[in-house]
Design an enzyme around this catalytic site. Structure first.
Site, PDB file in Angstrom:
ATOM      1  N   GLU A 176      -3.893  -0.264   6.188  1.00  0.00           N
ATOM      2  CA  GLU A 176      -3.543  -1.379   5.298  1.00  0.00           C
ATOM      3  C   GLU A 176      -2.982  -2.574   6.061  1.00  0.00           C
ATOM      4  O   GLU A 176      -3.115  -3.717   5.620  1.00  0.00           O
ATOM      5  CB  GLU A 176      -2.556  -0.921   4.218  1.00  0.00           C
ATOM      6  CG  GLU A 176      -3.151   0.042   3.200  1.00  0.00           C
ATOM      7  CD  GLU A 176      -3.162   1.503   3.661  1.00  0.00           C
ATOM      8  OE1 GLU A 176      -2.791   1.766   4.827  1.00  0.00           O
ATOM      9  OE2 GLU A 176      -3.542   2.371   2.852  1.00  0.00           O
TER      10      GLU A 176
ATOM     11  N   PHE B  55       5.123  11.647  -6.472  1.00  0.00           N
ATOM     12  CA  PHE B  55       4.293  11.630  -5.280  1.00  0.00           C
ATOM     13  C   PHE B  55       3.824  10.192  -4.984  1.00  0.00           C
ATOM     14  O   PHE B  55       3.282   9.519  -5.852  1.00  0.00           O
ATOM     15  CB  PHE B  55       3.081  12.547  -5.462  1.00  0.00           C
ATOM     16  CG  PHE B  55       2.173  12.556  -4.267  1.00  0.00           C
ATOM     17  CD1 PHE B  55       2.626  13.032  -3.044  1.00  0.00           C
ATOM     18  CD2 PHE B  55       0.888  12.061  -4.356  1.00  0.00           C
ATOM     19  CE1 PHE B  55       1.798  13.017  -1.930  1.00  0.00           C
ATOM     20  CE2 PHE B  55       0.051  12.039  -3.233  1.00  0.00           C
ATOM     21  CZ  PHE B  55       0.514  12.521  -2.023  1.00  0.00           C
ATOM     22  N   GLN B  56       4.042   9.756  -3.778  1.00  0.00           N
ATOM     23  CA  GLN B  56       3.679   8.415  -3.306  1.00  0.00           C
ATOM     24  C   GLN B  56       4.306   7.285  -4.122  1.00  0.00           C
ATOM     25  O   GLN B  56       3.739   6.209  -4.252  1.00  0.00           O
ATOM     26  CB  GLN B  56       2.154   8.257  -3.224  1.00  0.00           C
ATOM     27  CG  GLN B  56       1.561   9.184  -2.168  1.00  0.00           C
ATOM     28  CD  GLN B  56       0.133   8.871  -1.828  1.00  0.00           C
ATOM     29  OE1 GLN B  56      -0.624   8.397  -2.661  1.00  0.00           O
ATOM     30  NE2 GLN B  56      -0.262   9.131  -0.589  1.00  0.00           N
TER      31      GLN B  56
ATOM     32  N   LYS C 192      -0.350   2.935 -12.668  1.00  0.00           N
ATOM     33  CA  LYS C 192      -1.666   3.534 -12.924  1.00  0.00           C
ATOM     34  C   LYS C 192      -2.014   3.478 -14.412  1.00  0.00           C
ATOM     35  O   LYS C 192      -3.166   3.211 -14.782  1.00  0.00           O
ATOM     36  CB  LYS C 192      -1.669   4.977 -12.408  1.00  0.00           C
ATOM     37  CG  LYS C 192      -3.054   5.494 -12.105  1.00  0.00           C
ATOM     38  CD  LYS C 192      -2.993   6.804 -11.320  1.00  0.00           C
ATOM     39  CE  LYS C 192      -4.397   7.374 -11.119  1.00  0.00           C
ATOM     40  NZ  LYS C 192      -4.372   8.626 -10.339  1.00  0.00           N
TER      41      LYS C 192
ATOM     42  N   MET D 255       4.129 -10.543  28.423  1.00  0.00           N
ATOM     43  CA  MET D 255       5.178 -11.498  28.066  1.00  0.00           C
ATOM     44  C   MET D 255       6.568 -10.893  28.269  1.00  0.00           C
ATOM     45  O   MET D 255       7.484 -11.571  28.742  1.00  0.00           O
ATOM     46  CB  MET D 255       4.988 -11.978  26.616  1.00  0.00           C
ATOM     47  CG  MET D 255       5.903 -13.101  26.220  1.00  0.00           C
ATOM     48  SD  MET D 255       5.777 -14.508  27.342  1.00  0.00           S
ATOM     49  CE  MET D 255       4.586 -15.515  26.489  1.00  0.00           C
TER      50      MET D 255
END
Ligand SMILES: Cc1ncc(C[n+]2csc(CCOP(=O)(O)OP(=O)(O)O)c2C)c(N)n1
Ligand SMILES: [Mg+2]
Lengths: 216, 578
Positions: free
Chosen positions: B67, B129-130, B179, B493
């Site tokens: 993502e 969950f999640q 959902k 760097m």
């Protein structure tokens, strides 16, 4: 990458040169939409800069559906100005103002729980309470709850006075403040609702320098 | 959403259709002009993906590999196209993987609408969950965010999301949709775009008196100096800006996000500002008498030590975001407003001038910089190649017409310093956040946002390894991006800083890499690795001529430093040439 060159220069957490300035109490008044999550959006503007919120009150405003926050912080004016701009930048904030204590009428409410026996026995307590403008809210056999409203020093003062008599519980509310020079938000809101609001609403401090009210 | 009624100005449609929240979302995206979505599915966003199955012909969904890659691609898309980037992710880990990209988009003012799935509304707060508290996690890194728990809110909320993301100072918006709301059927009244929110002022009203004051300052200035940033590009004010620059005759220097707002070879373009910017613009910041800052925010990487920054100058600051005015540098004249409106007003109010002598002074400094730094960087006497010479050859082949996407580190500074930009929206880089791993996914998005342009990603060996999984996206989408890895076998760097400021104590900057060419070939992407100067022009040509993506690894000197440099905590006039 971290700083390798330490500077001793006094710089505010929000940036800016603070040489010579001093911190004082400011009252920030915010008109907002009534939106879940806005409290946290506003709070993190302070916490991100490690600035302590001394008092925070949210309540309805004079206008239905518009909320009003009163936030008190002890800071440099420069910092407060920047904070106020960051607050006003939030999508659901209509307007944010800041004022010194002299520019507002403010009150805090305090409740004190003391033993009723002590009150009954010691006449001096009753006199002290009366002198401090306290009134009884509840009187029970075991305890009495007094209430007083005023400035911080006044509510603090009564704690000191009651402490020797066994103050059982104390609580003070957040500060609420009314802006002395404000004409309220009704007319502003009508402007905000227009597609092209007039200048007055999007005023900024440069135009208001000569006026009594600090505003952005 | 009590206030949302007011946001709808168009009359409500009379006919409704019964649709799911998911379908309403996709219809809203199409109505907003979305053509490409970067995303990754998962449990809590499955109803939206199910609806997407039937929208293949209208919405091009690009399946990323992570993502973070999705959101950086969305950023790249937004930066080259000027449109709002759209990103989908599932709840929990999908959503938290967006956070780096949100922070990057927030600080670089990139318009995004991110849609995250969320657990059923009745499960909120149960550690389902999640389930993560996405709204609170993303609050500090979004311009606006909102959780939808009822499908009927979707059309209005999406309209608001797009309006907020692209108006005023743009930024990322995240909409979290539970959902149940994705599944719920409701009567969709048709889509109404949003063009007003009463609590939101995208741009301050322009004050003619400030324009007047600014013009007076400019007209009487002997050594005026323009600093321009991404605001010019975000405001699509490149033409207006050019007109202002040319009429005023004032030298103009850019922040890295402002690069390309006027062509690199414009005679009044005097170069880059900031820590690794050009010599003249930094030194002369502390010599000019009027500083005209346009759509830039005086980042500390640009200003160096603030209390020694342009103290002698009167400052005119043009910005759309009132919170930027006086945030870091106190302005003498604040020109609040959209520079697309304020610049033409200012141009009309100033006198046509030439600042020949003053401009010559910049050119003097350029000569010194060329002698001390640039010549050796672009034409090194060493056997090993430098990053600069790769960019020089690339310029010759692309002629400055390519979109250059850079990652973060030495190669980024070198690329920004030396790449030639003829066109606006050509420099895609992570400026404010400095996010390593940005370039590869951003290049994918950049190409989708500008399909007719050549997109070249320039990436360090370290940063490439942060998001190299997106080679999978390159492979599957069949997109054509050219990838150049400037491999110095170091986190260069950081190594430079350790060399200069930590007595060469190289602490964990020695980084090993896989065989990049083999890696690319595993994804079906052709490539080559070169370490000899003789091969550079032909390798670059081969890369550019290849139909489809290509990975070119260039082995460059290990311990080169990027100069000039304003060491942190120093004033811009203390810029070092070595
Ligand atoms: C996500 C992230 N982690 C760490 C850093 C700190 N950092 C800045 S530049 C840099 C080195 C980059 O190395 P490389 O990608 O090889 O590029 P080079 O500087 O060598 O060109 C690091 C570690 C960062 N900017 N971003
Ligand atoms: Mg490297």
């Amino acid at each position: 990458m971290e700083n390798n060159h330490k500077t001793n220069h006094k710089v505010s957490p929000a940036g800016g040169d603070l040489e010579g300035a001093s911190k004082k109490e400011f009252n920030i008044t915010i008109y907002t939409e009534n939106q879940i999550g806005l409290l946290s959006r506003i709070a993190i503007i302070f916490t991100r800069r490690k600035i302590n919120i001394d008092s925070l009150n949210t309540s309805p405003s004079e206008i239905d559906s518009i909320h009003r926050f009163n936030i008190v912080i002890n800071e440099y004016e420069e910092v407060v100005r920047k904070l106020t701009r960051q607050i006003e930048k939030q999508v659901e904030v209509l307007k944010a103002y800041y004022h010194t204590n002299e520019d507002v009428i403010w009150q805090e409410l305090a409740l004190y729980k003391v033993s009723t026996d002590v009150i009954a026995e010691k006449v001096s307590v009753e006199r002290l309470l009366r002198e401090n403008g306290a009134r009884a809210v509840v009187i029970r056999k075991d305890y009495t709850v007094f209430e007083t409203t005023g400035h911080r020093e006044e509510t603090d003062n009564l704690i000191n006075i009651l402490q020797p008599y066994g103050l059982i519980e104390f609580v003070r509310s957040a500060r609420v403040a009314i802006i002395k020079d404000s004409e309220g938000f009704n007319s502003k809101l009508r402007e905000f609702e227009r597609l092209e609001p007039g200048e007055e609403v999007i005023e900024n401090e440069y135009l208001n320098q000569g006026q009594k009210v600090f505003t952005m | 959403m009590e206030t949302a009624q007011e946001t709808l100005t168009a009359p409500a449609a009379t006919e409704t259709v019964n649709v799911s929240g998911s379908v309403a979302l996709l219809e809203a995206l199409i109505a907003e002009g979305t053509d490409t979505i970067f995303g990754y599915p998962g449990g809590a966003i499955m109803p939206i993906y199910d609806a997407l199955y039937d929208y293949n012909d209208k919405l091009n969904h690009i399946l990323v590999r992570h993502e973070q890659g999705g959101i950086h691609a969305g950023q790249g898309y937004a930066r080259t196209s000027g449109k709002v980037g759209v990103v989908f992710a599932t709840s929990g880990p999908g959503a938290t993987n967006l956070v780096t990209g949100l922070a990057d988009a927030q600080i670089d003012s990139t318009p995004l609408v991110c849609i995250t799935g969320q657990v059923f509304a009745h499960l909120l707060g149960t550690d389902a969950f999640q389930e993560t508290d996405v709204i609170n996690i993303t609050t500090p890194v979004t311009k606006w965010n909102y959780q939808v728990t009822d499908a009927t809110e979707i059309p209005e909320v999406i309209a608001k999301a797009f309006y907020i993301a692209r108006s005023g100072r743009p930024g990322p918006v995240l909409i979290d949709i539970t959902k149940n709301a994705q599944i719920q059927l409701f009567d969709f009244p048709g889509y109404q775009p949003c063009n007003h929110i009463r609590s939101y002022r995208p741009k301050p009203i322009v004050r003619p008196q400030y324009i007047q004051q600014a013009a007076e300052l400019i007209n009487s200035a002997q050594k005026p100096f323009i600093l321009f940033g991404q605001g010019v590009i975000l405001g699509s004010a490149e033409q207006e800006f050019k007109a202002f620059v040319e009429k005023s005759g004032i030298p103009a220097a850019w922040t890295i996000l402002g690069a390309g707002a006027i062509p690199s070879d414009h005679p009044q373009n005097v170069g880059m500002l900031g820590m690794h910017g050009n010599y003249g613009p930094n030194v002369l910041t502390n010599e000019c008498d009027v500083l005209i800052a346009i759509g830039m925010r005086f980042d500390d990487r640009v200003t160096g030590r603030l209390d020694k920054y342009a103290k002698q100058a009167k400052v005119i600051h043009l910005d759309i975001d009132p919170a930027e005015i006086d945030k870091n540098v106190k302005s003498t004249v604040p020109v609040w407003g959209d520079c697309k409106e304020t610049l033409p007003m200012l141009t009309a109010a100033i006198e046509q001038k030439q600042h020949t002598e003053w401009l010559a002074k910049f050119n003097d400094y350029t000569r010194q910089e060329v002698e001390a730094v640039i010549h050796n960087e672009l034409n090194p006497a060493t056997e090993e190649m430098t990053m600069g010479e790769v960019i020089k050859h690339l310029n010759e082949l692309t002629n400055g017409d390519a979109v250059i996407v850079t990652d973060v580190g030495q190669h980024q500074m070198v690329a920004c310093r030396y790449a030639k930009f003829n066109k606006t929206r050509s420099n895609v880089t992570s400026g404010g956040l400095g996010t390593m791993g940005f370039a590869l996914p951003a290049a994918i998005g950049a190409k989708f946002g500008a399909q007719d342009r050549e997109v070249v990603a320039i990436i360090g060996d370290g940063g490439f390894q942060m998001t190299l999984q997106e080679l999978g996206t390159v492979m599957q989408s069949g997109i054509d991006v050219k990838i150049i890895i400037l491999n110095n076998r170091f986190l260069g760097m950081v190594r430079q800083w350790q060399e200069l400021f930590n007595q060469r104590r190289y602490s964990f900057v020695d980084i090993q890499s896989p065989d990049f060419v083999t890696l690319a070939s595993a994804y079906g992407i052709p490539g080559k690795s070169i370490d000899s100067r003789d091969d550079l022009p032909s390798a670059l040509s081969e890369m550019l001529n290849n139909k489809g993506s290509y990975l070119l690894e260039v082995i460059v000197t290990k311990e080169n430093n990027v100069f000039p440099m304003v060491p942190q905590g120093c004033s811009v006039s203390e810029i070092r040439l070595k």
